[in-house]
Design a protein around this motif. Structure first.
Motif, PDB file in Angstrom:
ATOM      1  N   UNK A  51      -6.528   1.384   0.656  1.00 22.44           N
ATOM      2  CA  UNK A  51      -5.194   1.879   0.333  1.00 22.44           C
ATOM      3  C   UNK A  51      -4.932   1.612  -1.152  1.00 22.44           C
ATOM      4  N   UNK A  52      -4.535   2.651  -1.857  1.00 24.45           N
ATOM      5  CA  UNK A  52      -4.216   2.533  -3.276  1.00 24.45           C
ATOM      6  C   UNK A  52      -2.792   3.032  -3.485  1.00 24.45           C
ATOM      7  N   UNK A  53      -1.983   2.199  -4.104  1.00 24.15           N
ATOM      8  CA  UNK A  53      -0.613   2.569  -4.443  1.00 24.15           C
ATOM      9  C   UNK A  53      -0.461   2.361  -5.952  1.00 24.15           C
ATOM     10  N   UNK A  54      -0.042   3.407  -6.638  1.00 23.74           N
ATOM     11  CA  UNK A  54       0.101   3.293  -8.083  1.00 23.74           C
ATOM     12  C   UNK A  54       1.186   4.207  -8.595  1.00 23.74           C
ATOM     13  N   UNK A  55       1.446   4.105  -9.861  1.00 28.01           N
ATOM     14  CA  UNK A  55       2.436   4.955 -10.507  1.00 28.01           C
ATOM     15  C   UNK A  55       1.850   5.559 -11.760  1.00 28.01           C
ATOM     16  N   UNK A  56       2.408   6.679 -12.178  1.00 26.74           N
ATOM     17  CA  UNK A  56       1.913   7.299 -13.404  1.00 26.74           C
ATOM     18  C   UNK A  56       2.755   6.938 -14.620  1.00 26.74           C
TER      19      UNK A  56
END
Length: 186
Positions: free
Chosen positions: A66-71
């Motif tokens: 699971x990968x959670x990120x923001x730009x």
């Protein structure tokens, strides 16, 4: 939630730099913007929870990466800005959380400059297959968990109709170009 009354110069700055100057804005409008942002964050949290619960329900959560990120970040009144119309630390420092199946990777926190381009290489490097290695070799990023991670720089570009805002980071130094002004931060 940011209290708009605690931001003394924000109202005039927003009128001049963020909104159509022909429209009026007051503290109630700023409070409404902040409340809508807060609601969007709650909605994103709920969506993530729904995904995690679905993965658990179908029995694949423990095997999932699971990968959670923001730009980019969102200014909520810092530096008298709302939105992402300027390049500051608030807009540059974004979350990147990677969760691997138990036993695949020792949990760790990386406290240096990383980039979203490193996600694919990091994930693919966990799989020892010719296909995974071939894809990882083509990626621009580095394996964050390799122990040989070398990135010490990052760049952010923001295009405006009449200008380009550019930020370059090298270690603890950050060079920002906005309009014709260059600023070096340590």
């Amino acid at each position: 939630l940011v209290n708009p009354s605690a931001l003394p110069g924000l109202e005039s700055h927003i009128i001049e730099n963020f909104f159509d100057p022909t429209q009026s804005i007051d503290r109630a409008a700023v409070a409404d913007l902040l409340a809508r942002y807060d609601a969007n964050v709650r909605q994103a949290d709920q969506c993530a929870q729904d995904i995690f619960e679905t993965l658990q329900k179908i029995g694949v959560y423990d095997a999932a990466i699971i990968v959670v990120g923001g730009d980019h970040g969102q200014s909520l009144g810092q530096h008298d800005w709302l939105g992402h119309v300027t390049v500051t630390e608030v807009n540059l420092a974004v979350p990147l959380i990677m969760r691997f199946p138990p036993g695949m990777v020792e949990p760790k926190t990386i406290k240096r400059v990383v980039s979203n381009v490193d996600v694919m290489t990091t994930v693919l490097s966990r799989f020892k297959s010719s296909a995974g290695e071939a894809l990882a070799a083509q990626a621009a990023g580095e394996d964050l968990l390799s122990g040989h991670y070398t990135r010490n720089n990052a760049a952010a570009v923001q295009l405006h109709p009449d200008d380009i805002h550019l930020t370059l980071r090298q270690g603890s130094f950050k060079l920002t170009k906005k309009n014709s002004d260059l600023t070096l931060h340590d």
